[in-house]
Design an enzyme around this catalytic site. Structure first.
Site, PDB file in Angstrom:
ATOM      1  N   ARG A  40       0.858  -1.198   0.000  1.00 34.30           N
ATOM      2  CA  ARG A  40       0.000   0.000   0.000  1.00 34.30           C
ATOM      3  C   ARG A  40       0.889   1.241   0.000  1.00 34.30           C
ATOM      4  O   ARG A  40       1.239   1.760   1.050  1.00 34.30           O
ATOM      5  CB  ARG A  40      -0.916  -0.024   1.230  1.00 34.30           C
ATOM      6  CG  ARG A  40      -1.892   1.151   1.301  1.00 34.30           C
ATOM      7  CD  ARG A  40      -2.798   0.975   2.516  1.00 34.30           C
ATOM      8  NE  ARG A  40      -3.758   2.054   2.670  1.00 34.30           N
ATOM      9  CZ  ARG A  40      -3.493   3.181   3.327  1.00 34.30           C
ATOM     10  NH1 ARG A  40      -2.318   3.377   3.897  1.00 34.30           N
ATOM     11  NH2 ARG A  40      -4.421   4.115   3.418  1.00 34.30           N
ATOM     12  N   SER A 112     -12.822  -2.607   0.424  1.00 29.24           N
ATOM     13  CA  SER A 112     -13.028  -1.989   1.739  1.00 29.24           C
ATOM     14  C   SER A 112     -14.475  -1.549   1.879  1.00 29.24           C
ATOM     15  O   SER A 112     -14.983  -0.841   1.001  1.00 29.24           O
ATOM     16  CB  SER A 112     -12.144  -0.742   1.890  1.00 29.24           C
ATOM     17  OG  SER A 112     -10.803  -1.102   1.950  1.00 29.24           O
ATOM     18  N   LYS A 141      -4.151   5.921   8.853  1.00 23.76           N
ATOM     19  CA  LYS A 141      -4.846   6.362   7.633  1.00 23.76           C
ATOM     20  C   LYS A 141      -5.306   7.796   7.854  1.00 23.76           C
ATOM     21  O   LYS A 141      -6.076   8.077   8.778  1.00 23.76           O
ATOM     22  CB  LYS A 141      -6.039   5.439   7.357  1.00 23.76           C
ATOM     23  CG  LYS A 141      -6.755   5.714   6.049  1.00 23.76           C
ATOM     24  CD  LYS A 141      -7.796   4.609   5.823  1.00 23.76           C
ATOM     25  CE  LYS A 141      -8.923   5.033   4.914  1.00 23.76           C
ATOM     26  NZ  LYS A 141      -8.695   4.791   3.517  1.00 23.76           N
TER      27      LYS A 141
END
Ligand code: 3NM
Length: 217
Positions: A40, A112, A141
């Protein structure tokens, strides 16, 4: 898809490891027993395209040596270019049905979701598994929404969602088992391993919390 692979799902980019080399952190995580890895490369300090590809290639080879699936976050072109085992997309990305058309059939697609509606839609679109979160508060995040808690997973199961689920957001060794108890197949996490003093030990500890008392490591 073998949902066992979701048990301890480690996610990392080059900007999640502090001063440490991401390849070294991943190597330790693999040695500690992670069952899946997601690359990611996102947010502040994320690498540009070519560097991202070069790092992705190395991380993929490391995963392959441990027979651990290598999933790419968001970037479908990069997932295809890296011949990844899967792609994980969010609500802002193209729907899974569209992503599926572009990817080789063998690629796993994760989506997600936070709500029942999103989960039903992802299932209808052909998702192979769901990432549900944030479970708890997280600093990792930048744009994380309000936590859904264990109830978020229980509700999805009660509403008939049968797809494999991983919880995400604020998960560590202290709460990992609760996520599975609530109905998930595994946990996905970044900082509990990527920023741990000893990532191998952290992964091992998480594995032992997730394996029931009778299951061998
Ligand atoms: N997605 P940590 S929360 C990447 O809610 C990500 O969809 C989330 O990092 C979501 O394990 C999150 O360090 C961050 O809390 C997870």
């Amino acid at each position: 898809m073998d949902k066992e692979m979701l048990k301890l799902y480690f996610i990392m980019g080059s900007n999640n490891t502090g001063d440490r080399n991401p390849e070294q952190v991943l190597q330790k995580a693999l040695q500690g027993g992670i069952t899946c890895f997601q690359f990611r490369e996102k947010g502040q300090g994320a690498l540009p395209e070519e560097e991202k590809w070069k790092l992705g290639r190395k991380l993929k080879a490391q995963c392959a040596a441990f027979h651990v699936p290598f999933i790419v976050n968001d970037d479908v072109d990069m997932a295809i270019r890296l011949e990844a085992d899967g792609i994980h997309i969010g609500q802002e990305d193209d729907p899974a049905s569209k992503v599926k058309e572009r990817c080789p059939a063998r690629m796993v697609i994760g989506v997600s979701v936070r709500t029942i509606e999103e989960a039903h839609q992802a299932a209808a679109d052909g998702a192979d598994y769901l990432g549900v979160g944030p479970m708890f508060a997280t600093d990792t995040k930048e744009d994380a929404k309000a936590p859904v808690g264990l109830e978020g997973i229980r509700r999805l199961r009660a509403e008939g969602i049968t797809l494999p689920i991983v919880g995400i957001g604020g998960i560590d060794a202290s709460n990992a088992a609760d996520i599975v108890e609530a109905g998930a197949d595994g946990v996905s996490l970044i900082s509990a391993i990527s920023l741990a003093d000893a990532p191998e030990k952290a992964a091992r500890e998480l594995r032992s919390r997730l394996n029931g008392p009778t299951e061998k490591q």
